[in-house]
Design an enzyme around this catalytic site. Structure first.
Site, short mmCIF file in Angstrom:
data_model
loop_
_atom_site.label_atom_id
_atom_site.label_comp_id
_atom_site.label_asym_id
_atom_site.label_seq_id
_atom_site.Cartn_x
_atom_site.Cartn_y
_atom_site.Cartn_z
N ARG A 268 27.47 -6.58 -47.39
CA ARG A 268 28.93 -6.49 -47.22
C ARG A 268 29.64 -7.06 -48.44
O ARG A 268 30.66 -6.51 -48.89
CB ARG A 268 29.37 -7.20 -45.95
CG ARG A 268 28.86 -6.51 -44.69
CD ARG A 268 29.72 -6.80 -43.48
NE ARG A 268 31.04 -6.18 -43.59
CZ ARG A 268 31.97 -6.27 -42.64
NH1 ARG A 268 31.72 -6.96 -41.53
NH2 ARG A 268 33.15 -5.69 -42.79
N GLU B 199 31.16 14.76 -37.61
CA GLU B 199 32.21 13.76 -37.75
C GLU B 199 33.37 14.26 -38.62
O GLU B 199 34.51 13.82 -38.48
CB GLU B 199 31.64 12.48 -38.35
CG GLU B 199 30.58 11.81 -37.49
CD GLU B 199 31.09 11.43 -36.12
OE1 GLU B 199 32.28 11.09 -36.00
OE2 GLU B 199 30.31 11.49 -35.16
N HIS C 151 35.18 17.28 -32.50
CA HIS C 151 33.85 17.37 -31.90
C HIS C 151 33.82 18.43 -30.79
O HIS C 151 32.91 19.26 -30.72
CB HIS C 151 33.45 16.03 -31.28
CG HIS C 151 33.11 14.96 -32.27
ND1 HIS C 151 32.12 15.09 -33.21
CD2 HIS C 151 33.64 13.72 -32.46
CE1 HIS C 151 32.04 13.98 -33.93
NE2 HIS C 151 32.96 13.13 -33.50
N HIS D 167 1.78 4.50 -2.87
CA HIS D 167 1.91 5.96 -2.78
C HIS D 167 3.20 6.43 -3.46
O HIS D 167 3.20 7.39 -4.23
CB HIS D 167 1.96 6.40 -1.31
CG HIS D 167 0.66 6.33 -0.59
ND1 HIS D 167 -0.47 6.99 -1.01
CD2 HIS D 167 0.29 5.66 0.54
CE1 HIS D 167 -1.47 6.76 -0.16
NE2 HIS D 167 -1.02 5.94 0.78
N HIS E 253 28.33 0.85 -32.88
CA HIS E 253 27.29 1.80 -33.24
C HIS E 253 25.93 1.13 -33.43
O HIS E 253 24.89 1.77 -33.27
CB HIS E 253 27.71 2.56 -34.49
CG HIS E 253 28.98 3.33 -34.32
ND1 HIS E 253 30.21 2.69 -34.30
CD2 HIS E 253 29.22 4.64 -34.11
CE1 HIS E 253 31.16 3.59 -34.11
NE2 HIS E 253 30.59 4.78 -33.99
N HIS F 195 35.12 2.76 -26.45
CA HIS F 195 35.02 3.40 -27.76
C HIS F 195 35.16 4.91 -27.60
O HIS F 195 34.48 5.54 -26.80
CB HIS F 195 33.69 3.07 -28.41
CG HIS F 195 33.57 3.58 -29.80
ND1 HIS F 195 34.01 2.86 -30.90
CD2 HIS F 195 33.09 4.75 -30.27
CE1 HIS F 195 33.78 3.58 -31.99
NE2 HIS F 195 33.23 4.72 -31.64
N ALA F 196 36.08 5.50 -28.36
CA ALA F 196 36.36 6.94 -28.24
C ALA F 196 35.09 7.75 -28.51
O ALA F 196 34.39 7.51 -29.47
CB ALA F 196 37.46 7.34 -29.21
N HIS G 298 0.83 -1.21 0.00
CA HIS G 298 0.00 0.00 0.00
C HIS G 298 0.86 1.26 0.00
O HIS G 298 0.68 2.16 -0.82
CB HIS G 298 -0.91 -0.01 1.23
CG HIS G 298 -1.70 1.24 1.41
ND1 HIS G 298 -2.97 1.41 0.89
CD2 HIS G 298 -1.40 2.41 2.02
CE1 HIS G 298 -3.41 2.62 1.19
NE2 HIS G 298 -2.47 3.24 1.88
N ARG H 82 26.33 9.24 -41.00
CA ARG H 82 27.11 10.45 -40.71
C ARG H 82 28.60 10.25 -40.99
O ARG H 82 29.28 11.18 -41.41
CB ARG H 82 26.90 10.85 -39.24
CG ARG H 82 27.45 9.87 -38.21
CD ARG H 82 27.05 10.23 -36.80
NE ARG H 82 25.62 10.18 -36.64
CZ ARG H 82 24.98 10.70 -35.60
NH1 ARG H 82 25.65 11.30 -34.63
NH2 ARG H 82 23.67 10.61 -35.50
N TYR H 83 29.10 9.05 -40.70
CA TYR H 83 30.53 8.79 -40.91
C TYR H 83 30.84 8.70 -42.41
O TYR H 83 31.86 9.20 -42.87
CB TYR H 83 30.95 7.51 -40.19
CG TYR H 83 30.74 7.59 -38.69
CD1 TYR H 83 31.63 8.26 -37.87
CD2 TYR H 83 29.62 7.00 -38.11
CE1 TYR H 83 31.43 8.34 -36.50
CE2 TYR H 83 29.41 7.07 -36.74
CZ TYR H 83 30.31 7.75 -35.94
OH TYR H 83 30.10 7.84 -34.59
N HIS I 56 40.44 13.79 -34.13
CA HIS I 56 39.04 13.66 -34.54
C HIS I 56 38.10 14.01 -33.39
O HIS I 56 37.16 14.81 -33.55
CB HIS I 56 38.77 12.22 -35.01
CG HIS I 56 37.33 11.94 -35.28
ND1 HIS I 56 36.77 12.08 -36.52
CD2 HIS I 56 36.30 11.54 -34.47
CE1 HIS I 56 35.48 11.79 -36.48
NE2 HIS I 56 35.18 11.45 -35.23
N GLU I 57 38.34 13.43 -32.21
CA GLU I 57 37.46 13.68 -31.07
C GLU I 57 37.53 15.13 -30.62
O GLU I 57 36.53 15.72 -30.23
CB GLU I 57 37.79 12.73 -29.91
CG GLU I 57 37.57 11.26 -30.21
CD GLU I 57 36.15 10.94 -30.66
OE1 GLU I 57 35.20 11.60 -30.18
OE2 GLU I 57 35.98 10.04 -31.51
#
Length: 1320
Positions: A1154, A1076, A1052, A387, A1178, A1018-1019, A383, A1187-1188, A1048-1049
């Protein structure tokens, strides 16, 4: 009347035309601008008031908690002082609130908020009276909590408190004298002493009621139910239930008479209250053992089972939490477990009465309960947790709406769960009933009886308690008659009597906590009725109740459908009148007892037969126990006669007055109509003018309001994104169950808040705004994202993603050479194997094991994710997630553009592919690498074969030329991860772009911690949306690859820094590929021999054509070979989201893409037991990947433009080739780049592209130009060696024959055919 009709006919036709015109004009006129402005101001005010109210309630609740959990004079004084201070603040706010003419506002929700805030409550009293009122209640509570009595068996032992001592006596003792002694002493200690304080409390509370616009507290309390006939509804509900109760009462009275004798329990009178197993005779569970219908049936002693199984208070709470979780409702937050009191402390007095607490900060929720291990507390725990669940569900609401739809709703929620929990089916499932114990009709009657002496017998007690107080508040019950009137109600409605004579020296009502604590009690009566309404609906949704399934057998555990329906009602709080909330769950708009009656119908029928069989008198005669004096009795009888004599006259007067007023209203309406029609014609001309002005003013006001709202929303969104990002960071940086649960909870909370914001956003007519920037912001905010999902579906989505991420991050494989060493993670272990090993068997083993560990377990979660994400897409107006993702590119032909770019690049890729295949064949032999087939994916130096840089050492065109790899130089020069980051930062500052803030260095994780925690390596770069906090999380190794990844990072991060002053909704890349591309643009310069020499990582040697080809080849193994992989990963997901690829074909279709686009094949046979896409981060993390692909193309567009600005590239000049450009130290290039970055997503991406490049489309010509020397060299080399360009079908099986046949003419096959221009 005839004259009036004639007047209405005169000129009626002529006026009609004018009226029609006027209606049209009024329809176009719009709202009164002054009222609009007032309403806008009111909205701003009420939001500020609500925030302040939350802070005040938090402070008051903390003071109340401190006192009730540690009853000391100091804490009492502090509580009263806090209440007094807060009451002053509330009074000031109340005075300001009353200044608004909110009754004229059009926004219904706004009016409702104002209405609630226009009631100040007891704080309306002057300070001195407010203090007196608080003191009265506090003294009653303190008296109740600290009351103790002496033991019947040991008169010297006088420390028996209500919990657990007295309660236990009533639960276990069958000694009539002991029970009488205990009853009398408790009522003396807890009741009689409170009378003076109660009398003062009544007087002051009534004064507060009048100041709030009510006649008395009775009317005030009933106003919470938002109906005019609340007492009549209560009476109807009671009358519906009374026949069942009377049968139950008659049966129990006989059982007690048989046990204690007719001299103690009469055959036709009320039942002595002390014999019913409970101090207040409100529930009779404790007499079940000797009153149950079929005593020979094995007793289901849940309490004993709990003790036998070593239950604890904590376990009871954890089980309750688990039940709510099983419905996909919100789990108890960490603070709940930390701050709640679930057992009575041994070191202090506390108010033991079970209670749930909302601290109004959206974060702190607690229970205070002196739990003992028994079945009653097992249910009480559910009970109280009900609440808390209600608190959690509506915590996103404005503070003023953080309440039950009506007071009874709050009480009903936990009890609704308890109805399932107490079912034999559920008790059996949790092991509290033996699974071998079968049920029959007699067992069911016993079970229903046990439930009824909890649920049914409570109803007249609950009804009585507030009927008594209504009389007190209205003045019909004075202090001189408290006890007489109280027991008269209890006898008439409940059929119980006190064990001994009572007088007005006694005050038995206050021996009940809720009377002493000023808690309205009708809520419990309501809750005990409507919980069965709720239960019946939830059972139907759970498939647990139907024509063949009894309501009593229902257990809704694990029913997401039931949980979702319940959640939808709970999260409304009190934002709508309770009939709306009732309807949201049950489809009904009124309280009904039919659910309860249906639940207990088998018992009711049995009781009727049993009482008839035994000849038991149904009902009760007057009690022989005196509780009213003769004078009081005479006064009561006189009042009864007066009521009867005045009823008829009153009804007649009401009817006459009603008729009179109706006639008057008709006449007034007719007169007003005539006046209106005569005035209408003259008004039309002016109305047209006002209409035009009003419409323009309305639009301007609406746009101004929209602009103000957008500013507020952006601030709110900033805080929400910050909360969510912190939770995500904490989880991904330290993967624990606790962090995961917290992250999920925050995500759900944020989703709910975003949903509420979205609802308000959708109320604006923003498409008519003139300000294009404002329209763009509204466009972005009207897309809710995954928050559009119902909470249960959103939780399922989040859990699916989290489970995939957790699988990926925690996946380990065993070492090929040491099979007992099974702690190899993807970073750095598996990555290093692919970077360094050239043993094809080791590579194949590592590839297979990683895909097994990281991919295969995620298939089920991925399928769930697709389903939930597609549902979110539909709710956002998209056919599937594919269209949703593509919308980010703001072009209807995005897929065609992507395909065009691939067709531009494909010839270059095919040349590299053919060349590399030849080199691998030469190394491993034709039995491993065929001459004309795809390349085995495990031989390309990367677990995903997305970049091939690690095979450069044995595929380089001119192996005698010095290697440009700087890994060795980094190690030799004692580089550290920190130095790599500092070096990368210096590149950006050399362009006059921004340096990294101190907080970046304090908060970032740039090396994998060695404390044993699991984390996502993962970076990744992080924006915390507060304009100050930006971080990178990366398990940096001293390699050439990480040297570039760091740039690269930081790209961002630079993007974040440049657009941090934009509205939050624009703080992202112009399109997903832009973000990216930025760091990679810098890396294109950084990776040139020219730049590496500048920073001392490469010896000063002259370049020649062969070195240039080597360098371009190395770049090609990174940039070019990535493109088909980057392209196909989302082509695969588009197909899944659109339903072209089902879960039966995941792996088959993935490898079809692939092979077709990338020309690679798996190292061994694959089946649908495998799920190879999820071996890529991802996929598991729900990150769009196109995006990549885009970034790898447009970075060369950016690079070409920057190099021209820096004077480092001149078309046609062999000394200034694009591939040799280094923009280091060019502030002109930095200025142009910064200008584009600062735009964020405030404009469509072609505008941003044009600012930097002068072009408005994505174009691969920059990339082709960059690699032109390599392309020409590869054509010649492949022609020289006779290498086959392209690839034939793979001989490795990854699709069954049935799959291939089913694929013919499928949507997937058609799409693939258009991509690769050949039949699959």
């Amino acid at each position: 009347m005839s004259k009036l009709k004639t007047m209405l006919k005169i000129g009626g036709g002529a006026v009609l035309i004018a009226a029609i015109v006027a209606v049209f004009v009024v329809a176009t006129q719009g709202r009164d601008p002054d009222l609009e402005a007032s309403e806008h101001e009111g909205r701003e005010y009420i939001l500020q008031l609500d925030k302040a109210a939350g802070e005040r309630r938090n402070r008051a609740t903390k003071a109340e908690w401190a006192y009730t959990s540690n009853i000391t004079k100091e804490n009492e004084d502090q509580k009263i002082q806090t209440q007094l201070e807060i009451s002053k603040l509330e009074k000031i706010a109340w005075e300001e609130t009353k200044m608004y003419k909110w009754q004229d506002f059009q926004d219904v929700t706004l009016r409702r908020m104002f209405k609630k805030y226009s009631q100040l409550g007891v704080a309306a009293l002057p300070d001195d009276k407010y203090t007196m009122l608080m003191k009265s209640v506090s003294d009653m509570e303190s008296n109740y909590a600290t009351s103790k009595i002496c033991s019947y068996k040991d008169a010297t032992k006088c420390d028996l408190s209500l919990e657990p001592d007295i309660t236990e006596i009533f639960a276990k003792s069958q000694n009539v004298s002991e029970l009488e002694h205990t009853w009398v002493e408790w009522h003396k200690a807890a009741g009689a002493r409170a009378k003076d304080n109660f009398t003062q409390y009544v007087r002051l509370s009534n004064e507060a009621a009048k100041l709030n616009g009510y006649k008395d507290v009775a009317e005030w309390w009933q106003s919470d139910y938002e109906v005019n006939d609340f007492e009549a509804q209560l009476e109807k509900l009671w009358n519906d239930v009374k026949p069942l109760y009377q049968q139950l009462h008659a049966y129990v009275r006989k059982q007690l008479r048989d046990k204690y004798g007719p001299e103690v329990v009469s055959a036709r009178g009320p039942i002595p209250a002390h014999l019913l197993g409970n101090m207040w005779a409100q529930t009779w569970n404790n007499i079940e053992s000797f009153t149950r219908p079929y005593p020979d049936k094995k007793e289901i002693d849940i309490t004993q089972a709990m003790k036998d199984q070593n239950y604890t208070a904590l376990k009871m709470f954890q089980m309750s939490d688990s039940f709510f979780r099983s419905l996909k409702l919100t789990p108890m937050p960490e603070k709940f477990w930390k701050n709640s009191i679930i057992e009575k402390p041994t070191d202090r007095d506390i108010v033991c009465h079970a209670s749930a607490w909302d601290f109004f900060d959206g974060d702190d929720f607690r229970i205070k309960q002196c739990t003992t291990v028994d079945y009653e507390y097992f249910q009480t725990t559910h009970h109280e947790m009900g609440h808390i669940q209600y608190f959690l569900q509506y915590k996103h609401q404005p503070v003023v709406f953080r309440d039950g739809a009506n007071p009874g709703f709050h009480e009903a929620v936990g009890d609704t769960i308890a109805l399932s929990v107490s079912s034999p089916k559920h008790l059996r499932s949790v092991g509290l009933i033996n699974k071998n114990d079968t049920e029959d009709e007699q067992t069911e009657i016993n079970q229903l009886y046990k439930m009824s002496i909890d649920k049914v017998v409570f109803l007249p007690f609950a009804y009585t308690l507030d009927l008594f107080r209504y009389g007190v508040f209205r003045g019909t019950t004075t202090p001189e008659n408290y006890n007489c009137h109280y027991w008269r109600l209890r006898e008439r409605l409940q059929g119980v009597e006190p064990p001994v004579t009572r007088t007005e020296e006694d005050f038995d009502a206050a021996a009940k906590y809720h009377v002493s604590a000023d808690v309205e009690y009708a809520r419990y009566f309501v809750s005990f009725i409507i919980q069965f309404q709720f239960h019946r609906t939830l059972c139907e949704l759970a498939g647990e109740y139907s024509a063949t399934k009894k309501l009593v057998d229902c257990d809704i555990v694990d029913s997401v459908a039931a949980g979702n329906a319940l959640s939808n009602m709970l999260k409304m709080g009190s934002s709508h009148p309770w009939p709306d909330a009732m309807e949201a769950l049950t489809g009904q708009r009124e309280m009904k007892a039919d659910g309860l009656l249906e639940y207990f119908k088998p018992l009711h029928e049995w009781l009727q037969k049993e009482n008839e069989r035994t000849g038991e008198y149904v009902g009760w005669e007057s009690s022989k126990i005196q509780y009213c004096t003769a004078e009081q009795q005479a006064a009561l009888q006189s009042e009864q006669k007066e009521e009867h004599s005045t009823t008829g006259l009153l009804c007649r007067n009401v009817l006459r007055k009603d008729h009179y007023y109706k006639v008057q209203r008709v006449i007034v309406r007719m007169i007003l109509k005539i006046i209106g029609e005569l005035a209408l014609v003259g008004a039309i001309a002016s109305v047209f003018i006002v209409a035009a002005q009003g419409l323009a003013a309305e639009r301007a006001a609406e746009e101004a309001a929209g602009r103000d709202y957008m500013r507020r929303l952006d601030e709110i969104t900033s805080k929400l994104k910050n909360r969510l990002t912190i939770a995500n960071w904490n989880y991904e940086s330290n993967i624990t169950k606790q962090n995961e649960e917290h992250m999920l909870q925050v995500a759900l909370d944020v989703a709910e808040e975003e949903k509420e914001n979205w609802k308000e956003t959708m109320t604006y007519l923003w498409k008519e705004f003139e300000d294009e920037d404002l329209k763009r912001m509204f466009t972005k905010y009207t897309e809710l994202g995954t928050s559009a999902l119902p909470e249960d579906l959103n939780q399922r989505l989040l859990e699916a993603i989290t489970n995939m991420q957790s699988t990926y991050a925690k996946a380990t494989i065993c070492d090929y050479k040491i099979r007992t060493k099974c702690d190899l993670y993807v970073e750095p272990d598996v990555t290093n194997i692919f970077a360094n090993s050239d043993d094809p068997e080791e590579l194949k083993y590592a590839w297979v094991e990683w895909h097994k560990a990281a991919g295969r377990p995620s298939k089920g979660n991925f399928t769930e994710y697709v389903q939930m994400d597609n549902e979110a897409a539909h709710l956002n107006g998209y056919d599937s997630v594919a269209e949703w993702w593509l919308s980010e590119y703001e072009s209807s032909d995005s897929e065609e553009q992507f395909a065009t770019l691939w067709n531009q690049i494909k010839p270059l890729y095919q040349q590299i592919h053919a060349y590399v295949r030849g080199k691998l064949r030469a190394k491993y032999g034709e039995n491993v690498v065929s001459a004309r087939g795809p390349i085995p994916a495990h031989l390309l130096g990367n677990i995903w074969a997305q970049t091939w840089t690690n095979i450069e050492k044995y595929a380089i065109p001119y192996p005698d030329k010095p290697d440009v790899d700087v890994t060795a130089a980094l190690i030799e020069q004692n580089y550290t991860p920190l130095k790599i980051f500092k070096t990368a930062e210096e590149f950006f500052t050399s362009l006059n772009l921004k340096g990294l803030p101190d907080l970046f260095w304090d908060k970032s994780i740039i090396v994998k911690p060695d404390d044993g925690r699991d984390m996502v390596c993962h970076a990744s770069a992080w924006d915390f949306f507060d304009g100050e906090d930006f971080r990178i999380r990366q398990c940096t190794e001293l390699t050439s690859a990480f040297f570039k990844t760091t740039h690269h990072e930081l790209g961002h991060i630079q993007y974040y820094l440049q657009y941090k002053d934009l509205p939050v909704v624009y703080r992202e890349g112009a399109n997903p590929g832009f973000h990216e591309a930025i760091g990679d643009v810098i890396a294109l310069s950084v990776s040139t021999p020219k730049h590496l020499r500048v920073v001392g990582l490469l010896k000063d040697e002259t370049d020649d054509d062969e070195s240039e080809i080597n360098q371009l080849f190395k770049m090609g193994l990174d940039k070019i070979v990535f493109l088909p992989f980057g392209y196909l990963l989302d082509l695969f997901r588009y197909s899944v989201f659109r339903g072209f690829t089902s879960s039966r074909d995941y792996n088959c279709h993935f490898w079809q893409l692939r092979e077709a686009l990338q020309g690679v094949e798996p190292p061994e046979t694959r089946t649908e037991d495998d799920f190879d896409p999820a071996a890529k981060y991802h996929i598991t993390a729900d990150v769009e990947y196109m995006r990549y692909y885009i970034s790898y193309i447009i970075q060369f567009q950016f690079h070409r433009a920057l190099c021209q600005l820096a004077g480092e590239y001149v078309p046609g000049d062999p000394n200034k080739l694009l591939s040799k450009c280094d923009i280091y130290n060019s502030t002109k290039a930095g200025e142009a780049l910064g200008k584009m970055l600062r735009m964020g997503s405030s404009r469509p991406w072609p505008d941003a592209m044009e600012v930097l490049t002068g072009q408005r489309n994505m174009d691969a010509s920059g990339l082709i130009e960059y690699f032109q020397p390599l392309y020409e060299w590869l054509q010649k080399e492949n022609e020289r060696t006779g290498e086959f360009i392209g690839w034939e079908a793979s001989s490795v099986q990854y699709c069954t024959q049935e799959q291939l046949m089913a694929m013919e003419d499928s949507d997937f096959a058609k799409k693939l055919d258009t991509l690769v221009k050949k039949q699959v």
